[in-house]
Design an enzyme around this catalytic site. Structure first.
Site, PDB file in Angstrom:
ATOM      1  N   HIS A   1       0.777  -1.250   0.000  1.00  0.00           N
ATOM      2  CA  HIS A   1       0.000   0.000   0.000  1.00  0.00           C
ATOM      3  C   HIS A   1       0.811   1.305   0.000  1.00  0.00           C
ATOM      4  CE1 HIS A   1       0.904  -0.602   4.230  1.00  0.00           C
ATOM      5  NE2 HIS A   1      -0.080  -1.466   4.428  1.00  0.00           N
TER       6      HIS A   1
ATOM      7  N   ASP B   1      -5.919  -4.396   0.320  1.00  0.00           N
ATOM      8  CA  ASP B   1      -5.734  -4.257   1.770  1.00  0.00           C
ATOM      9  C   ASP B   1      -7.104  -4.328   2.463  1.00  0.00           C
ATOM     10  OD1 ASP B   1      -4.625  -4.042   4.254  1.00  0.00           O
ATOM     11  OD2 ASP B   1      -4.007  -1.957   4.077  1.00  0.00           O
TER      12      ASP B   1
HETATM   13  O1  DOR Z   1      -5.661   0.189   7.696  1.00  0.00           O
HETATM   14  C1  DOR Z   1      -5.067  -0.841   8.008  1.00  0.00           C
HETATM   15  N1  DOR Z   1      -5.720  -1.899   8.521  1.00  0.00           N
HETATM   16  N2  DOR Z   1      -3.750  -0.886   7.864  1.00  0.00           N
HETATM   17  C2  DOR Z   1      -3.022  -1.897   8.328  1.00  0.00           C
HETATM   18  O2  DOR Z   1      -1.843  -1.891   8.159  1.00  0.00           O
HETATM   19  C3  DOR Z   1      -3.660  -2.994   9.081  1.00  0.00           C
HETATM   20  C4  DOR Z   1      -5.060  -3.143   8.679  1.00  0.00           C
HETATM   21  C5  DOR Z   1      -5.837  -4.018   9.617  1.00  0.00           C
HETATM   22  O3  DOR Z   1      -5.372  -5.118   9.941  1.00  0.00           O
HETATM   23  O4  DOR Z   1      -6.947  -3.610  10.018  1.00  0.00           O
HETATM   24 ZN    ZN Z   2      -2.903  -4.810   5.391  1.00  0.00          ZN
HETATM   25 ZN    ZN Z   3      -0.374  -2.462   6.221  1.00  0.00          ZN
END
Ligand code: DOR
Ligand code: ZN
Ligand code: ZN
Length: 427
Positions: free
Chosen positions: A231, A304
């Site tokens: 990301h 993500d």
């Molecule tokens: O926004 C995010 N959510 N960034 C991360 O790095 C972890 C992820 C999560 O596991 O919820």
């Molecule tokens: Zn992630």
């Molecule tokens: Zn991440």
């Protein structure tokens, strides 16, 4: 059993194909792509639709084991299918963390039972993602892990990263990095800038990401091996990655639909649904990321997908969890913000969602080549729709795209010859 997907615009970027024709599926596999006059047990009318390889997402959080109130392997698989995905790779920040073969085996076995998409586990780099002791890379690879990552957390200790890269190099698997200098981002909840000042919130500066990438490029130069950057969100990060690629280091990176379409402005009014890590940045950063997708510095698109329950988001900006539930809007967001705006072509977008991400993790997926698994997505490219988070099949209804208009909708998803999603017939 022979299924013929008839008369669609077949786009298979790996094979350089973009033509109106048929796709013939026999059992689990692709029998042929081309005009077909033979016997068929089932015909899917794809006239006016796009037919392409099932999407591959190398970055999702399925929260299983341990946080199954947010998502589990079944609900996550259904969300993947609804988004046109047939292959996903799941991050290890579960409970327990996927830092040993038992957890990897559990994921692989359950994914096979569910059988709605491939789920390849990503193993942690360090035990408990604590950043101290390395996992047993070799055992984890044998258990099915396709990469190693402490995603959610950066690898703070440079020496630990150096060791990890050395081991992973001998196994030919990438080290996947969530790049964040926690001292620079400490306490930050949104991008450091106008909106953090306006709302009186602690900000996360661009350099929190880019400084860490710069450090890790230097380590990569020393050890060799393969680093994949998660990301990417800032223009400075893009410059560093571009330079490292010019030096022919083995570095790849991904960008998310949300970082390619939205700015920090979404967080205005304390909108926790736009709270994500790394944060949504400025217009300049978004433009630079779009440019990097166009010129090939960004190697793949990945969601993500970070589902959260209501109570993790229905709270203050400071307390809310970071993350966006991304699988069910990914294609439409990317089509609307990249293809419709003529930044890249549709075949280029499909390449970035199919064979290109597969290549990064050495997955034999993402093409419609004869004999390959029949993982296929059928899209109504002209369909305009408004996102309604309540319709998500993911347990995570957390999206900043709620009530936004998008173009392009998934009609069918086929996984190993079986229909796993059909629009209007959600199951
Ligand atoms: O926004 C995010 N959510 N960034 C991360 O790095 C972890 C992820 C999560 O596991 O919820
Ligand atoms: Zn992630
Ligand atoms: Zn991440």
């Amino acid at each position: 059993m022979i299924t013929v997907i008839k008369g669609g615009r077949v786009i298979d970027p790996y094979n350089g194909k973009d033509e109106v024709t048929d796709v013939v599926v026999e059992g689990e596999r692709i029998k042929e792509v081309g005009p077909y006059k033979g016997r068929a047990d089932r015909i899917i009318d794809a006239r006016g639709k796009v037919v392409c390889p099932g999407f591959v997402d190398i970055h999702v959080h399925f929260r299983d084991p341990g946080f199954t109130q947010k998502e589990d392997l079944y609900s996550g698989s259904k969300a993947a299918a609804r988004g046109g995905f047939t292959t996903v790779c799941c991050m290890p920040n579960t409970n327990p963390v996927n830092d040993n073969a038992l957890v990897s085996h559990y994921i692989v076995k359950k994914a096979k039972e569910i059988d709605l998409c491939d789920i390849f586990p990503i193993g942690a780099i360090t035990k408990g993602e604590r950043g101290e002791e390395l996992v047993e890379f070799y055992t984890m690879k044998n258990a099915g892990c396709v990469a190693f990552s402490d995603d959610g957390m950066p690898v703070r200790n440079a020496f630990v990263l150096k060791q990890a890269l050395t081991y992973s190099k001998s196994l030919n698997l990438p080290i996947t990095l969530h790049e964040e200098d926690v001292n620079l981002s400490a306490g930050g909840v949104i991008n450091e800038g106008y909106y953090s000042t306006k709302m009186g919130l602690a900000g996360i500066p661009n350099c929190s990401e880019s400084a860490m990438i710069a450090r890790d490029v230097e380590i990569l130069k020393h050890t060799g091996g393969h680093i994949h950057i998660c990301h990417v969100s800032t223009k400075e990060s893009i410059k560093i990655i571009e330079r490292a690629k010019e030096e022919e280091l083995h570095i790849t990176c991904e960008a998310t639909p949300h970082h390619l379409s939205l700015t920090e402005e979404e967080t205005d009014g304390f909108n926790t649904y736009a709270k994500v890590n790394p944060p949504l940045r400025t217009e300049e950063d978004v433009k630079s990321l779009q440019e990097a997708v166009k010129n090939g510095i960004v190697d793949a698109l990945a969601t993500d997908h970070a589902p959260h329950d209501e109570k993790s988001k229905e709270t203050t900006m400071s307390k809310a969890a970071f993350g966006i539930s991304g699988l069910e809007t990914a294609f439409a967001v990317l089509n609307t913000y990249l293809v419709e705006k003529k930044i890249i072509s549709l075949p280029e977008l499909i390449a970035l969602m199919t064979y290109k991400p597969s290549t990064i993790y050495h997955l034999p997926r993402g093409t419609l080549s004869k004999g390959k698994l029949a993982n296929i997505t059928i899209i109504d490219l002209n369909k305009e729709w408004m996102v309604n988070r309540k319709e998500f099949v993911s347990k995570g209804k957390n999206t900043p795209f709620h009530n936004k208009n998008l173009k392009g909708q998934i009609c069918y998803t086929m996984y190993k010859g079986k229909i796993t999603y059909e629009r209007g017939n959600d199951f």
